[in-house]
Scaffold this motif. Structure first.
Motif, PDB file in Angstrom:
ATOM      1  N   ALA A 287       0.835  -1.213   0.000  1.00  0.00           N
ATOM      2  CA  ALA A 287       0.000   0.000   0.000  1.00  0.00           C
ATOM      3  C   ALA A 287       0.866   1.258   0.000  1.00  0.00           C
ATOM      4  CB  ALA A 287      -0.920  -0.011   1.223  1.00  0.00           C
ATOM      5  N   GLU A 288       1.956   1.237   0.781  1.00  0.00           N
ATOM      6  CA  GLU A 288       2.874   2.387   0.808  1.00  0.00           C
ATOM      7  C   GLU A 288       3.515   2.591  -0.560  1.00  0.00           C
ATOM      8  OE1 GLU A 288       3.784   4.666   2.958  1.00  0.00           O
ATOM      9  OE2 GLU A 288       2.965   3.974   4.863  1.00  0.00           O
ATOM     10  N   MET A 289       3.955   1.484  -1.157  1.00  0.00           N
ATOM     11  CA  MET A 289       4.597   1.576  -2.476  1.00  0.00           C
ATOM     12  C   MET A 289       3.617   2.173  -3.490  1.00  0.00           C
ATOM     13  SD  MET A 289       6.404  -2.184  -2.381  1.00  0.00           S
ATOM     14  CE  MET A 289       7.189  -2.333  -3.965  1.00  0.00           C
ATOM     15  N   ALA A 290       2.420   1.627  -3.533  1.00  0.00           N
ATOM     16  CA  ALA A 290       1.427   2.080  -4.527  1.00  0.00           C
ATOM     17  C   ALA A 290       1.095   3.557  -4.339  1.00  0.00           C
ATOM     18  CB  ALA A 290       0.166   1.231  -4.414  1.00  0.00           C
ATOM     19  N   THR A 291       0.977   3.978  -3.088  1.00  0.00           N
ATOM     20  CA  THR A 291       0.615   5.377  -2.817  1.00  0.00           C
ATOM     21  C   THR A 291       1.738   6.316  -3.251  1.00  0.00           C
ATOM     22  OG1 THR A 291      -0.689   4.587  -0.945  1.00  0.00           O
ATOM     23  CG2 THR A 291      -0.194   6.943  -0.995  1.00  0.00           C
ATOM     24  N   GLN A 292       2.966   5.915  -2.936  1.00  0.00           N
ATOM     25  CA  GLN A 292       4.102   6.762  -3.322  1.00  0.00           C
ATOM     26  C   GLN A 292       4.256   6.834  -4.848  1.00  0.00           C
ATOM     27  OE1 GLN A 292       7.525   5.479  -1.108  1.00  0.00           O
ATOM     28  NE2 GLN A 292       6.487   5.863   0.824  1.00  0.00           N
ATOM     29  N   ILE A 293       4.006   5.716  -5.503  1.00  0.00           N
ATOM     30  CA  ILE A 293       4.129   5.702  -6.977  1.00  0.00           C
ATOM     31  C   ILE A 293       3.075   6.627  -7.595  1.00  0.00           C
ATOM     32  CG2 ILE A 293       3.915   4.271  -9.052  1.00  0.00           C
ATOM     33  CD1 ILE A 293       5.020   1.918  -7.306  1.00  0.00           C
ATOM     34  N   GLU A 294       1.882   6.581  -7.034  1.00  0.00           N
ATOM     35  CA  GLU A 294       0.808   7.457  -7.534  1.00  0.00           C
ATOM     36  C   GLU A 294       1.242   8.929  -7.441  1.00  0.00           C
ATOM     37  OE1 GLU A 294      -1.806   5.837  -8.644  1.00  0.00           O
ATOM     38  OE2 GLU A 294      -3.200   7.486  -9.054  1.00  0.00           O
ATOM     39  N   ALA A 295       1.799   9.288  -6.294  1.00  0.00           N
ATOM     40  CA  ALA A 295       2.227  10.687  -6.104  1.00  0.00           C
ATOM     41  C   ALA A 295       3.375  11.032  -7.053  1.00  0.00           C
ATOM     42  CB  ALA A 295       2.654  10.901  -4.650  1.00  0.00           C
ATOM     43  N   ALA A 296       4.328  10.114  -7.189  1.00  0.00           N
ATOM     44  CA  ALA A 296       5.485  10.356  -8.068  1.00  0.00           C
ATOM     45  C   ALA A 296       5.022  10.547  -9.509  1.00  0.00           C
ATOM     46  CB  ALA A 296       6.455   9.175  -7.980  1.00  0.00           C
ATOM     47  N   ARG A 297       4.093   9.711  -9.923  1.00  0.00           N
ATOM     48  CA  ARG A 297       3.611   9.771 -11.299  1.00  0.00           C
ATOM     49  C   ARG A 297       2.905  11.102 -11.570  1.00  0.00           C
ATOM     50  NH1 ARG A 297       0.173   7.710 -15.057  1.00  0.00           N
ATOM     51  NH2 ARG A 297       1.383   6.824 -16.774  1.00  0.00           N
ATOM     52  N   LEU A 298       2.108  11.531 -10.623  1.00  0.00           N
ATOM     53  CA  LEU A 298       1.411  12.814 -10.794  1.00  0.00           C
ATOM     54  C   LEU A 298       2.407  13.954 -10.904  1.00  0.00           C
ATOM     55  CD1 LEU A 298      -1.577  12.332  -8.326  1.00  0.00           C
ATOM     56  CD2 LEU A 298      -1.743  12.644 -10.799  1.00  0.00           C
ATOM     57  N   MET A 299       3.468  13.902 -10.105  1.00  0.00           N
ATOM     58  CA  MET A 299       4.487  14.961 -10.171  1.00  0.00           C
ATOM     59  C   MET A 299       5.164  14.995 -11.539  1.00  0.00           C
ATOM     60  SD  MET A 299       6.506  14.919  -6.557  1.00  0.00           S
ATOM     61  CE  MET A 299       7.458  16.408  -6.799  1.00  0.00           C
ATOM     62  N   VAL A 300       5.494  13.800 -12.043  1.00  0.00           N
ATOM     63  CA  VAL A 300       6.170  13.736 -13.347  1.00  0.00           C
ATOM     64  C   VAL A 300       5.300  14.354 -14.434  1.00  0.00           C
ATOM     65  CG1 VAL A 300       6.880  12.151 -15.209  1.00  0.00           C
ATOM     66  CG2 VAL A 300       7.647  11.752 -12.863  1.00  0.00           C
ATOM     67  N   TYR A 301       4.031  13.947 -14.470  1.00  0.00           N
ATOM     68  CA  TYR A 301       3.211  14.396 -15.600  1.00  0.00           C
ATOM     69  C   TYR A 301       2.737  15.848 -15.438  1.00  0.00           C
ATOM     70  CZ  TYR A 301       4.176   9.982 -17.552  1.00  0.00           C
ATOM     71  OH  TYR A 301       4.880   8.934 -18.088  1.00  0.00           O
ATOM     72  N   GLN A 302       2.704  16.312 -14.219  1.00  0.00           N
ATOM     73  CA  GLN A 302       2.431  17.744 -14.039  1.00  0.00           C
ATOM     74  C   GLN A 302       3.615  18.556 -14.568  1.00  0.00           C
ATOM     75  OE1 GLN A 302       3.068  19.542 -10.348  1.00  0.00           O
ATOM     76  NE2 GLN A 302       1.770  21.289 -10.745  1.00  0.00           N
ATOM     77  N   CYS A 303       4.828  18.097 -14.245  1.00  0.00           N
ATOM     78  CA  CYS A 303       6.035  18.811 -14.694  1.00  0.00           C
ATOM     79  C   CYS A 303       6.162  18.719 -16.219  1.00  0.00           C
ATOM     80  CB  CYS A 303       7.265  18.228 -13.984  1.00  0.00           C
ATOM     81  SG  CYS A 303       8.784  19.107 -14.344  1.00  0.00           S
ATOM     82  N   ALA A 304       5.839  17.551 -16.776  1.00  0.00           N
ATOM     83  CA  ALA A 304       5.896  17.395 -18.242  1.00  0.00           C
ATOM     84  C   ALA A 304       4.902  18.353 -18.896  1.00  0.00           C
ATOM     85  CB  ALA A 304       5.582  15.957 -18.622  1.00  0.00           C
ATOM     86  N   TRP A 305       3.735  18.462 -18.296  1.00  0.00           N
ATOM     87  CA  TRP A 305       2.730  19.407 -18.814  1.00  0.00           C
ATOM     88  C   TRP A 305       3.276  20.838 -18.765  1.00  0.00           C
ATOM     89  CZ3 TRP A 305       0.391  23.349 -15.951  1.00  0.00           C
ATOM     90  CH2 TRP A 305      -0.631  24.043 -16.617  1.00  0.00           C
ATOM     91  N   MET A 306       3.921  21.196 -17.656  1.00  0.00           N
ATOM     92  CA  MET A 306       4.509  22.537 -17.549  1.00  0.00           C
ATOM     93  C   MET A 306       5.531  22.758 -18.661  1.00  0.00           C
ATOM     94  SD  MET A 306       5.125  22.820 -13.424  1.00  0.00           S
ATOM     95  CE  MET A 306       6.032  24.364 -13.458  1.00  0.00           C
ATOM     96  N   ALA A 307       6.359  21.753 -18.903  1.00  0.00           N
ATOM     97  CA  ALA A 307       7.379  21.871 -19.962  1.00  0.00           C
ATOM     98  C   ALA A 307       6.691  22.053 -21.314  1.00  0.00           C
ATOM     99  CB  ALA A 307       8.273  20.635 -19.976  1.00  0.00           C
ATOM    100  N   ASP A 308       5.645  21.278 -21.556  1.00  0.00           N
ATOM    101  CA  ASP A 308       4.929  21.394 -22.834  1.00  0.00           C
ATOM    102  C   ASP A 308       4.237  22.737 -22.986  1.00  0.00           C
ATOM    103  OD1 ASP A 308       5.723  18.933 -23.783  1.00  0.00           O
ATOM    104  OD2 ASP A 308       4.035  17.870 -22.861  1.00  0.00           O
ATOM    105  N   GLU A 309       3.907  23.371 -21.866  1.00  0.00           N
ATOM    106  CA  GLU A 309       3.280  24.705 -21.895  1.00  0.00           C
ATOM    107  C   GLU A 309       4.332  25.806 -21.992  1.00  0.00           C
ATOM    108  OE1 GLU A 309      -0.202  25.647 -21.584  1.00  0.00           O
ATOM    109  OE2 GLU A 309      -0.336  23.574 -22.235  1.00  0.00           O
ATOM    110  N   GLY A 310       5.614  25.415 -22.015  1.00  0.00           N
ATOM    111  CA  GLY A 310       6.688  26.401 -22.126  1.00  0.00           C
ATOM    112  C   GLY A 310       7.034  27.072 -20.810  1.00  0.00           C
TER     113      GLY A 310
END
Ligand code: COS
Length: 384
Positions: A287-310
Motif C-alpha cells: 500500500a505504501e509503495m502504490a501510494t508513493q508511486i501514484e504521487a510520483a507519477r502525478l508529479m512527473v506528468y504535471q512537470c511534463a505538462w509545464m514543460a509542454d506549456e513552455g
C-alpha cells in the motif's frame, strides 16, 4: 483540470509498451549479466523514431511532447534501467544541450543526426574536481587558429565510449576558476585529440557505458561553440532541468515494476497457511509503495505538462528527480524485502532493480543537490 492522458498519448503509451515487451524485456537480464551495451535495441529505437521523441521533425525528431518522452522513459525503465539511461543521456542532456543552446546551423547539422538516432550523444560535464560543484571544471578551451583547442578530461560520462557527438563543457576564461568562463562545445568523437580513457564498472545499469574522456590539444572549429562564450553553465543547467524530468519518469517505471513483481510474488508465496499478500505486514508495504508511486507519477506528468506549456521547470524538475528517485529506491528496497531470500538471488530481476535504482539518487545531481536547487528557487521566488 484533466488528469487523463490524451488519446494520442494513450496510443503512444501502447506503442512504447509493445516496443519494450518485444525488444527490451527479452534482453534486459542478459544486458545486465553480460554488461552488454544494448546496441541492437538502440538501433531499433532509432528506426521507430524514439531517439528524438521530443524534438521537432525539422531536426529529425518525432515532433512529440515532453509528456510523450516521459511516457517512453517510464515504459523503458519498467524493463531496463540500462536502456533508460542510454536514452536519457542521449535525449535528456546531450541532445537537449544542442536544442536549447544551439543555433539553427548546429541544430540542422548535429541535432538532426542525434534525433534521428543515426548518431549517439553524450553530455560531458563531470570532472574529478567538478561533480556536484559543476562550476569547478578544469578542462580548458583556448582560441587558436580561428577555432578552439581543448585540453583536459572528463569522468563518468554516460555513453562516453560509444557516443559520436559529445557536448563538452570547458573553461574558456583566463582565470582558473568560476562558471563565468564555462562554454559548451559540440565535439565529434572523430576529432583528432579526442580519446576514450578508462571504462568504469558499476553496481547497476551495467549495460550502460561510463567512460573517461580525454582531450589532448583537440581542435574544435569556431562554429562548434554552443551558445555564447561563457554561456555554457546555463546551457548545462537547462539541459539538466529536462534530463531530471525524464529521469523521474524512469524512476516511476522502475517503481511500478518493483510493485508489480511484489504483488505477483505475494499472491503466490504461501506462508503460515495463506498467501503473504494476505499478511498485514506485506499489505502495508504494498500500500505504501502504490501510494508513493501514484504521487510520483502525478508529479512527473504535471512537470511534463509545464514543460509542454513552455513554463520554467527548474524547481519542479528538481522536485521530480528528488522524490521519484527516493520512491524508486524505497520500492526496490521493499520489493527485495517482500521477496525475502528470493529477492537476494541474482536469478530474479528484483535484485537487478535494487542495484539499478541506487544511481538515480546520484546521477544528474544527487538528492542533496536537488534540495539545494529547490531551496535556491524558493529564495528567488520570494525575492521577486
Ligand atoms: N536554467 C538556465 N540557467 C540556469 C539554471 C537553469 N536551470 N540554473 C542556473 N542557471 C544560470 C543562472 O541564471 C546563473 O546565471 P547568471 O550568473 O548569469 O545569473 C548561473 O546559471 C548560475 O546559477 P546559480 O547561481 O544557481 O549556480 P550555482 O553555481 O549556485 O549552481 C548548482 C549550483 C547546485 C545548481 C549546480 O552546481 C548544479 O546543478 N550542480 C549539480 C550538477 C549535476 O547535476 N551534476 C551531475 C552530473 S552531470 S550528468
Amino acid at each position: 483540470m484533466d488528469f487523463k492522458l490524451s488519446d494520442d498519448n494513450i496510443r503512444l503509451q501502447k506503442l512504447f509498451r509493445d516496443f519494450v515487451k518485444n525488444e527490451i524485456e527479452p534482453e534486459a537480464d542478459r544486458i545486465d549479466k553480460e554488461e552488454a551495451f544494448p546496441s541492437a535495441i538502440i538501433k531499433k529505437a532509432a528506426e521507430l523514431g524514439f531517439m528524438g521523441t521530443p524534438f521537432p521533425e525539422k531536426y529529425g525528431g518525432a515532433g512529440l511532447t515532453e509528456t510523450a518522452y516521459c511516457l517512453l522513459n517510464e515504459e523503458v525503465a519498467y524493463s531496463s534501467a540500462t536502456v533508460g539511461t542510454v536514452i536519457g543521456a542521449h535525449i535528456g542532456i546531450a541532445s537537449n544541450s544542442i536544442f536549447f543552446g544551439g543555433n539553427e546551423e548546429q541544430k540542422i547539422k548535429y541535432l538532426t543526426e542525434l534525433a534521428s538516432g543515426r548518431k549517439l550523444g553524450a553530455f560531458a560535464l563531470t570532472e574529478p574536481t567538478a561533480g556536484s560543484d559543476a562550476a569547478g571544471i578544469r578542462t580548458k578551451a583556448a582560441r587558436r587558429d580561428g577555432g578552439f583547442v581543448i585540453n583536459g578530461s572528463k569522468i563518468w560520462i554516460t555513453n562516453g565510449a560509444v557516443a559520436d557527438i559529445i557536448v563538452v563543457y570547458a573553461d574558456l576564461a583566463k582565470s582558473d576558476k568560476g562558471r563565468g568562463g564555462i562554454t559548451a562545445f559540440i565535439v565529434e568523437s572523430s576529432f583528432p585529440g579526442f580519446s576514450v580513457g578508462s571504462i568504469e564498472k558499476h553496481m547497476g545499469i551495467r549495460g550502460s557505458s561510463t567512460a573517461e574522456l580525454v582531450f589532448e590539444d583537440m581542435k574544435v572549429p569556431e562554429e562548434n561553440m554552443l551558445g555564447v562564450e561563457g554561456g555554457g553553465f546555463s546551457v548545462a543547467m537547462k539541459a539538466l532541468d529536462y534530463g531530471r524530468l525524464g529521469l523521474g519518469a524512469g524512476c516511476v517505471g522502475m517503481s511500478r515494476r518493483c510493485l508489480d513483481m511484489s504483488v505477483d510474488f505475494a499472491r503466490e508465496r504461501v506462508q503460515f497457511g495463506k498467501p503473504i499478500l494476505r499478511q498485514q505486514a506485506i499489505q502495508f508495504k504494498l500500500a505504501e509503495m502504490a501510494t508513493q508511486i501514484e504521487a510520483a507519477r502525478l508529479m512527473v506528468y504535471q512537470c511534463a505538462w509545464m514543460a509542454d506549456e513552455g513554463m520554467k521547470i527548474t524547481k519542479q524538475s528538481a522536485m521530480v528527480k528528488l522524490f521519484c528517485s527516493q520512491v524508486a529506491n524505497r520500492c526496490a528496497y521493499e520489493a527485495v524485502q517482500i521477496h525475502g531470500g528470493m529477492g537476494y538471488m541474482t536469478d530474479f530481476p528484483v535484485e537487478r532493480f535494487y542495484r539499478d535504482t541506487r544511481v538515480t539518487e546520484i546521477y544528474e545531481g544527487t538528492s542533496e543537490i536537488q534540495k539545494m536547487v529547490i531551496a535556491m528557487q524558493l529564495e528567488r521566488e520570494r525575492r521577486r
